[in-house]
Motif scaffolding. Structure first.
Motif, PDB file in Angstrom:
ATOM      1  N   GLU A   1       0.835  -1.206   0.000  1.00 27.87           N
ATOM      2  CA  GLU A   1       0.000   0.000   0.000  1.00 27.87           C
ATOM      3  C   GLU A   1       0.869   1.256   0.000  1.00 27.87           C
ATOM      4  N   ILE A   2       1.934   1.240   0.798  1.00 32.89           N
ATOM      5  CA  ILE A   2       2.871   2.378   0.848  1.00 32.89           C
ATOM      6  C   ILE A   2       3.538   2.571  -0.513  1.00 32.89           C
TER       7      ILE A   2
ATOM      8  N   GLN B   1      11.774   4.267   3.380  1.00 28.96           N
ATOM      9  CA  GLN B   1      10.800   5.252   3.843  1.00 28.96           C
ATOM     10  C   GLN B   1      10.857   5.383   5.365  1.00 28.96           C
ATOM     11  N   PHE B   2      11.452   4.369   6.015  1.00 31.31           N
ATOM     12  CA  PHE B   2      11.559   4.377   7.477  1.00 31.31           C
ATOM     13  C   PHE B   2      13.001   4.462   7.961  1.00 31.31           C
TER      14      PHE B   2
ATOM     15  N   GLU C   1      12.555  12.977   3.989  1.00 33.11           N
ATOM     16  CA  GLU C   1      12.439  11.611   4.509  1.00 33.11           C
ATOM     17  C   GLU C   1      11.644  11.586   5.818  1.00 33.11           C
ATOM     18  N   SER C   2      11.914  12.535   6.682  1.00 30.15           N
ATOM     19  CA  SER C   2      11.212  12.620   7.968  1.00 30.15           C
ATOM     20  C   SER C   2       9.716  12.920   7.760  1.00 30.15           C
ATOM     21  N   GLU C   3       9.424  13.843   6.843  1.00 34.59           N
ATOM     22  CA  GLU C   3       8.021  14.183   6.550  1.00 34.59           C
ATOM     23  C   GLU C   3       7.278  12.986   5.977  1.00 34.59           C
ATOM     24  N   LYS C   4       7.924  12.263   5.063  1.00 31.29           N
ATOM     25  CA  LYS C   4       7.280  11.089   4.451  1.00 31.29           C
ATOM     26  C   LYS C   4       7.004  10.018   5.501  1.00 31.29           C
ATOM     27  N   LYS C   5       7.954   9.801   6.395  1.00 31.86           N
ATOM     28  CA  LYS C   5       7.773   8.795   7.445  1.00 31.86           C
ATOM     29  C   LYS C   5       6.572   9.139   8.332  1.00 31.86           C
TER      30      LYS C   5
ATOM     31  N   ILE D   1       3.298   8.522   6.361  1.00 30.49           N
ATOM     32  CA  ILE D   1       3.007   7.094   6.194  1.00 30.49           C
ATOM     33  C   ILE D   1       2.476   6.492   7.500  1.00 30.49           C
ATOM     34  N   LEU D   2       3.110   6.839   8.615  1.00 31.55           N
ATOM     35  CA  LEU D   2       2.690   6.296   9.907  1.00 31.55           C
ATOM     36  C   LEU D   2       1.316   6.805  10.336  1.00 31.55           C
TER      37      LEU D   2
END
Length: 554
Positions: A210-211, A297-298, A333-337, A340-341
């Protein structure tokens, strides 16, 4: 690289080389050396055909291709099952009936010596270049990542292959490829399992998909007719079918794999086995690359995965400019993580796509800065993504196994190529132009010398080669420039009986010139070159034949 990794890597590679040389020692005649004594079973043929195509480039470049561009590359292989069926019905029965050693022998019986020689030379040119690339691909990446000497790596890989290929010929290639495919499949499944284990708690496989889908990585099918898109359903079925027909039906490195079959049926079953398994295998390798994308992503990832590129720019006057980009990359990267969470909603999906586009722009800016700091450093990092993950995340011992996967794949493809290059040189050029009778042992010895010679040439090509946009594309581009023309010659031989040798020979030379011009001027995506080359040579040869018939006195 820890001591355990070195032990695993060394034992794996030495086992393949020594087993291949021991198992196939003592080939006393040409049939044993070139056709493996016609003893090969269908499953060995299927694995050997698959291993010949699945070089180290496949396992280095394909995950990186998926990491950057998603699953769309799998469309490239859509024409393969159809091509396997056609080859089973048309090519294999003819080759076995004529009991040929190489595919090009048939062209002399249908046309003449010059047409056979031309097709053989076209094969030798493109496959000779490709053999160097299959050595160079893993060598340059392992050199950059591990700090190993590039020239030494090229020579080591080349010599390991030469040892057992010279010793046992076709049988040695087939026997060792079974072991190599076992290592390759084991390594890739272990890597896939570990990637999923490394994902945060609560991120299941379905959640990972899904991600990936939210980041536009799971788009498998593209039905557009846009010629700027390299990989669509249409290029796969049309261009891909012609490329696969050319490669598996007329390229001696593949033809030799199934000419060694015990019977027509064994050869056909081997190719059908390959046709059924190849697309799922490529899908799985691409999926590994997509899972690597989800993993990053994490977890922190570099702005550019090529360590030499990072090193070049950090030690240059552009270091501060590059560090600004790196800082923004980390923020993205931090914003995407966080997004997603918080859950994949339509709003979050849109935000992810925007952030991915911004990150893509940052990477392009980074490439520009790297080029300014050192124009000789490779900025395209697709081929470094998977090896970066392996070296920085896998446990001791498994790093050695995955490196063995990469080097085994390089060895299997290179062995097939050297074996085919030597066979074609020995049978189509050397033996065919001998005026006096020679013993079988003489031709076995000459085949061994030709194998050694092509091996040395492949190492030299590897030592002077340069990285391209993407290594897996480079091999396919080289093939596409020549394959369509050769396939057209064979189709004329099979089906268009009124066309004679002179018309085919002239048509093939004209077509090759046109294809090189079309490729150089970038008028068509490279996959379409196969279809264009095939159609052109058939059309030009037919027109020349008709005109020559009109000029003949009744």
């Amino acid at each position: 690289m820890q001591t355990l990794d070195w032990i695993v890597l060394s034992i794996t590679l030495l086992f393949i080389v020594l087993y291949g040389a021991w198992k196939t020692r003592g080939s006393k005649n040409v049939e044993q050396y070139i056709k493996g004594g016609n003893e090969t079973k269908w499953w060995t043929i299927g694995l050997s055909v698959m291993a010949t195509q699945a070089s180290a480039i496949t396992f280095l470049s394909t995950p990186g291709q998926a990491f950057h561009s998603g699953m769309g590359f799998v469309q490239f292989y859509f024409g393969l099952p159809l091509a396997m069926v056609i080859i089973c019905l048309v090519f294999i029965p003819i080759y076995h009936k004529l009991n040929v050693y190489t595919a090009y022998e048939y062209l002399e019986s249908r046309f003449d010596l010059k047409t056979r020689t031309l097709a053989a030379i076209l094969f030798l040119i493109q496959r000779g270049l490709a053999a160097g690339i299959t050595i160079f691909a893993p060598a340059i990446i392992l050199s950059a990542v591990l700090g190993w000497d590039l020239i030494t790596l090229n020579i080591t890989i080349g010599l390991l292959v030469i040892i057992y290929t010279v010793s046992g010929g076709t049988k040695a290639v087939s026997v060792t490829q079974k072991q190599q495919m076992a290592i390759i499949f084991s390594g890739m499944f272990i890597a896939f399992y570990l990637i999923l284990q490394y994902l945060p708690d609560g991120i299941t496989f379905s959640k990972a998909l899904e991600i990936a889908g939210a980041s536009d990585k799971m788009k498998v099918l593209d039905f557009s007719w846009n010629l700027n898109n390299r990989y669509t359903v249409w290029t796969g079925f049309l261009g891909g079918t012609f490329l696969m027909l050319s490669y598996f039906g007329t390229d001696q490195s593949q033809v030799q794999r199934y000419l060694s079959g015990k019977s027509v049926r064994e050869s056909q079953l081997g190719l059908i086995f390959n046709g059924l398994l190849k697309v799922p295998m490529q899908f799985f390798i691409l999926l590994v690359g997509v899972m690597v994308f989800v993993f990053y992503q994490f977890n922190a990832s570099p702005l550019n995965f090529n360590p030499k590129a990072q090193e070049a720019v950090i030690n240059s006057e552009f270091a501060q400019e590059y560090q600004i980009l790196e800082k923004r990359h980390k923020e993205i990267e931090s914003e995407k993580k966080s997004i997603i969470l918080s859950g994949i909603t339509e709003t979050n999906r849109y935000k992810l796509l925007q952030l991915n586009e911004e990150d893509k722009s940052l990477k392009e800016e980074a490439k520009s800065i790297i080029s300014k700091s050192n124009p000789k450093v490779e900025t395209n990092d697709k081929d470094y993504v998977f090896i970066h993950f392996i070296l920085n995340n896998l446990p001791k011992g498994l790093i050695g196994l995955l490196l063995a996967v990469i080097l085994s794949a390089a060895m299997s493809s290179t062995a097939s190529e050297l074996n085919a290059l030597a066979s074609t040189t020995a049978i189509d050029l050397y033996k065919r132009n001998q005026n006096e009778e020679k013993s079988d042992q003489h031709y076995v010895n000459m085949s061994k010398w030709f194998t050694l010679g092509w091996g040395v040439l492949a190492i030299l090509v590897a030592c002077v080669a340069n990285l391209f946009d993407n290594l897996i594309q480079l091999v396919n581009i080289i093939g596409s420039i020549f394959y369509g023309n050769v396939l057209g010659i064979f189709l004329l031989a099979f089906f268009i009986k009124f066309v004679k040798s002179n018309a085919v020979f002239i048509g093939a030379i004209i077509t090759q010139f046109i294809i090189i011009v079309v490729w150089y001027l970038d008028w068509l995506p490279y996959l379409w070159l196969n279809l264009l080359g095939c159609v052109l040579v058939m059309l030009i040869a037919a027109i020349i034949q008709k005109f020559s018939q009109l000029k003949e006195p009744k």
